[in-house]
Motif scaffolding. Sequence first.
Motif, PDB file in Angstrom:
ATOM      1  N   LYS A  19       0.760  -1.113  -0.064  1.00 11.97           N
ATOM      2  CA  LYS A  19      -0.349  -0.333  -0.636  1.00 11.97           C
ATOM      3  C   LYS A  19       0.413   0.976   0.347  1.00 11.97           C
ATOM      4  N   GLY A  20       0.458   2.238  -0.712  1.00  8.74           N
ATOM      5  CA  GLY A  20       1.007   3.324  -1.296  1.00  8.74           C
ATOM      6  C   GLY A  20       2.104   4.007  -1.716  1.00  8.74           C
ATOM      7  N   ASP A  21       3.028   2.158  -2.444  1.00  7.13           N
ATOM      8  CA  ASP A  21       3.623   2.331  -3.193  1.00  7.13           C
ATOM      9  C   ASP A  21       3.388   3.215  -4.602  1.00  7.13           C
ATOM     10  N   HIS A  22       4.181   3.952  -5.690  1.00 10.02           N
ATOM     11  CA  HIS A  22       4.031   4.973  -6.528  1.00 10.02           C
ATOM     12  C   HIS A  22       4.596   4.026  -7.470  1.00 10.02           C
ATOM     13  N   ILE A  23       3.308   3.859  -8.568  1.00 11.13           N
ATOM     14  CA  ILE A  23       4.196   2.431  -9.604  1.00 11.13           C
ATOM     15  C   ILE A  23       3.360   3.236 -10.834  1.00 11.13           C
ATOM     16  N   SER A  24       4.176   2.740 -12.162  1.00 10.87           N
ATOM     17  CA  SER A  24       4.108   3.034 -13.367  1.00 10.87           C
ATOM     18  C   SER A  24       4.039   1.920 -14.176  1.00 10.87           C
ATOM     19  N   VAL A  25       3.083   2.438 -15.487  1.00 10.93           N
ATOM     20  CA  VAL A  25       3.620   1.192 -16.641  1.00 10.93           C
ATOM     21  C   VAL A  25       3.961   2.208 -17.565  1.00 10.93           C
ATOM     22  N   PRO A  58      10.533   9.279  -3.123  1.00  9.23           N
ATOM     23  CA  PRO A  58      10.479   9.379  -1.737  1.00  9.23           C
ATOM     24  C   PRO A  58       9.135   9.566  -0.708  1.00  9.23           C
ATOM     25  N   ARG A  59       8.975   9.173   0.919  1.00  7.59           N
ATOM     26  CA  ARG A  59       7.404   9.264   1.098  1.00  7.59           C
ATOM     27  C   ARG A  59       7.469   9.986   2.482  1.00  7.59           C
ATOM     28  N   LYS A  60       7.009  10.984   2.373  1.00  8.25           N
ATOM     29  CA  LYS A  60       7.305  11.695   3.746  1.00  8.25           C
ATOM     30  C   LYS A  60       6.203  11.419   4.639  1.00  8.25           C
ATOM     31  N   TYR A  61       5.064  11.045   4.155  1.00  5.62           N
ATOM     32  CA  TYR A  61       3.963  10.530   5.216  1.00  5.62           C
ATOM     33  C   TYR A  61       3.825   8.377   5.029  1.00  5.62           C
ATOM     34  N   SER A  62       3.446   8.262   6.233  1.00  2.74           N
ATOM     35  CA  SER A  62       3.109   6.789   6.548  1.00  2.74           C
ATOM     36  C   SER A  62       2.418   6.038   4.872  1.00  2.74           C
ATOM     37  N   LYS A  63       2.154   4.642   5.171  1.00  7.92           N
ATOM     38  CA  LYS A  63       1.844   4.419   4.111  1.00  7.92           C
ATOM     39  C   LYS A  63       0.036   4.694   4.235  1.00  7.92           C
ATOM     40  N   GLU A  65      -1.841   7.210   4.785  1.00  3.22           N
ATOM     41  CA  GLU A  65      -1.674   8.459   4.761  1.00  3.22           C
ATOM     42  C   GLU A  65      -1.678   8.625   3.277  1.00  3.22           C
ATOM     43  N   VAL A  66      -0.625   7.971   2.314  1.00  2.44           N
ATOM     44  CA  VAL A  66      -0.238   8.430   1.306  1.00  2.44           C
ATOM     45  C   VAL A  66      -1.937   7.601   0.575  1.00  2.44           C
ATOM     46  N   VAL A  67      -2.037   6.363   1.261  1.00  2.77           N
ATOM     47  CA  VAL A  67      -3.269   5.987   0.380  1.00  2.77           C
ATOM     48  C   VAL A  67      -4.731   6.737   0.804  1.00  2.77           C
ATOM     49  N   LYS A  68      -4.683   7.856   1.755  1.00  2.00           N
ATOM     50  CA  LYS A  68      -5.473   7.855   2.366  1.00  2.00           C
ATOM     51  C   LYS A  68      -5.665  10.068   1.855  1.00  2.00           C
ATOM     52  N   ARG A  69      -4.475  10.482   0.963  1.00  2.00           N
ATOM     53  CA  ARG A  69      -4.054  11.097  -0.081  1.00  2.00           C
ATOM     54  C   ARG A  69      -4.649  11.269  -1.060  1.00  2.00           C
ATOM     55  N   ALA A  70      -4.365  10.757  -1.587  1.00  2.00           N
ATOM     56  CA  ALA A  70      -4.766   9.598  -2.982  1.00  2.00           C
ATOM     57  C   ALA A  70      -6.616   9.466  -3.107  1.00  2.00           C
ATOM     58  N   GLN A  71      -7.144   8.730  -2.324  1.00  2.00           N
ATOM     59  CA  GLN A  71      -8.485   8.813  -2.062  1.00  2.00           C
ATOM     60  C   GLN A  71      -8.994  10.128  -1.442  1.00  2.00           C
ATOM     61  N   SER A  72      -8.406  10.744  -0.750  1.00  2.00           N
ATOM     62  CA  SER A  72      -8.878  12.303  -1.167  1.00  2.00           C
ATOM     63  C   SER A  72      -9.391  12.911  -2.301  1.00  2.00           C
ATOM     64  N   CYS A  97      -0.598  12.592 -13.807  1.00  2.00           N
ATOM     65  CA  CYS A  97      -0.994  11.631 -12.394  1.00  2.00           C
ATOM     66  C   CYS A  97       0.605  11.035 -12.111  1.00  2.00           C
ATOM     67  N   GLU A  98       1.441  11.682 -13.420  1.00  2.00           N
ATOM     68  CA  GLU A  98       3.068  11.563 -12.492  1.00  2.00           C
ATOM     69  C   GLU A  98       2.956  12.645 -10.984  1.00  2.00           C
ATOM     70  N   GLN A  99       2.765  13.224 -11.311  1.00  2.00           N
ATOM     71  CA  GLN A  99       2.207  14.670 -10.289  1.00  2.00           C
ATOM     72  C   GLN A  99       1.523  14.569  -9.008  1.00  2.00           C
ATOM     73  N   PHE A 100       0.265  13.901  -9.026  1.00  2.00           N
ATOM     74  CA  PHE A 100       0.025  12.892  -8.328  1.00  2.00           C
ATOM     75  C   PHE A 100       0.315  12.684  -7.164  1.00  2.00           C
ATOM     76  N   ALA A 101       1.063  10.682  -8.248  1.00  2.00           N
ATOM     77  CA  ALA A 101       1.090  10.325  -7.012  1.00  2.00           C
ATOM     78  C   ALA A 101       2.583  10.959  -6.353  1.00  2.00           C
ATOM     79  N   ILE A 102       3.658  12.063  -6.681  1.00  2.00           N
ATOM     80  CA  ILE A 102       4.627  12.085  -6.281  1.00  2.00           C
ATOM     81  C   ILE A 102       4.033  13.548  -5.020  1.00  2.00           C
ATOM     82  N   TRP A 103       2.537  14.170  -5.133  1.00  3.45           N
ATOM     83  CA  TRP A 103       2.033  14.849  -4.363  1.00  3.45           C
ATOM     84  C   TRP A 103       1.336  13.933  -3.310  1.00  3.45           C
ATOM     85  N   CYS A 104       0.484  12.362  -3.569  1.00  4.84           N
ATOM     86  CA  CYS A 104       0.570  11.965  -2.528  1.00  4.84           C
ATOM     87  C   CYS A 104       1.637  10.813  -1.681  1.00  4.84           C
TER      88      CYS A 104
END
Length: 160
Positions: free
Chosen positions: A61-67, A112-117, A119-126, A140-147
Motif C-alpha cells: 500500500k502506498g507504492d508509487h507505480i507506473s507502466v 521518497p515517502r514523507k507520509y506513512s503508507k 496516509e499516502v493511500v488516504k491522500r490519494a483517496q481524498s 498522473c506523475e505529479q499526483f502520485a508524487i504529491w500523495c
Amino acid sequence: MGLFDLDGILTDGNLTGMPKIKIKTKGSPLENMADAIDPISIVKRNVFGLSSSEAKTKLKKGDHISVQRVGYTHHGIYIGHGRVIHYLEDGVRENSLYDFADGYNIHVEDTPRKYSKKEVVKRAQSRLYENDYNVLWENCEQFAIWCRTGDKTYSSPSTF
C-alpha cells in the motif's frame, strides 16, 4: 540474486529471478516527457517489471507505480487489494491493477515517502473524482508524487 547496476539504475532481484527495476522519477514536465520517450527507459520498463498478477502479491500500500505506454509513462498509487488510484484526463479514478496496467508491466517508482503508507493511500483517496487534469502541470506523475511527498515535483539526487 544480489544487487546489480543496469545502466546506472540500481535494481534488486525479486522472487521470480527477474530484476525489479527502480526508476528515478523526475517531476518537471520537460524531464517527464524526455523520460517517457527515452529509448533506454522504454526498454527497461517493457523488459522488467511485474505482471498484474505478480504485482498483487508484491506491491505494498502506498507504492508509487507506473507502466510504460506508447509515447508516455502512466503513474498511480497502489492502495491494496489489487486497486490503484491514478489521474486520467477525465479525472482521478480508482481501478484494478489489471485495468491500470492495460497489458504492460508494472514498475515501482523510487520516490521518497514523507507520509506513512496509510496516509499516502488516504491522500490519494481524498482526490478521487477531482478533474483538473493538465498534461504539463496536473498530471498522473505529479499526483502520485504529491500523495507520497506533499509536493508535485521530485528532483532525484542522482540523474541518469
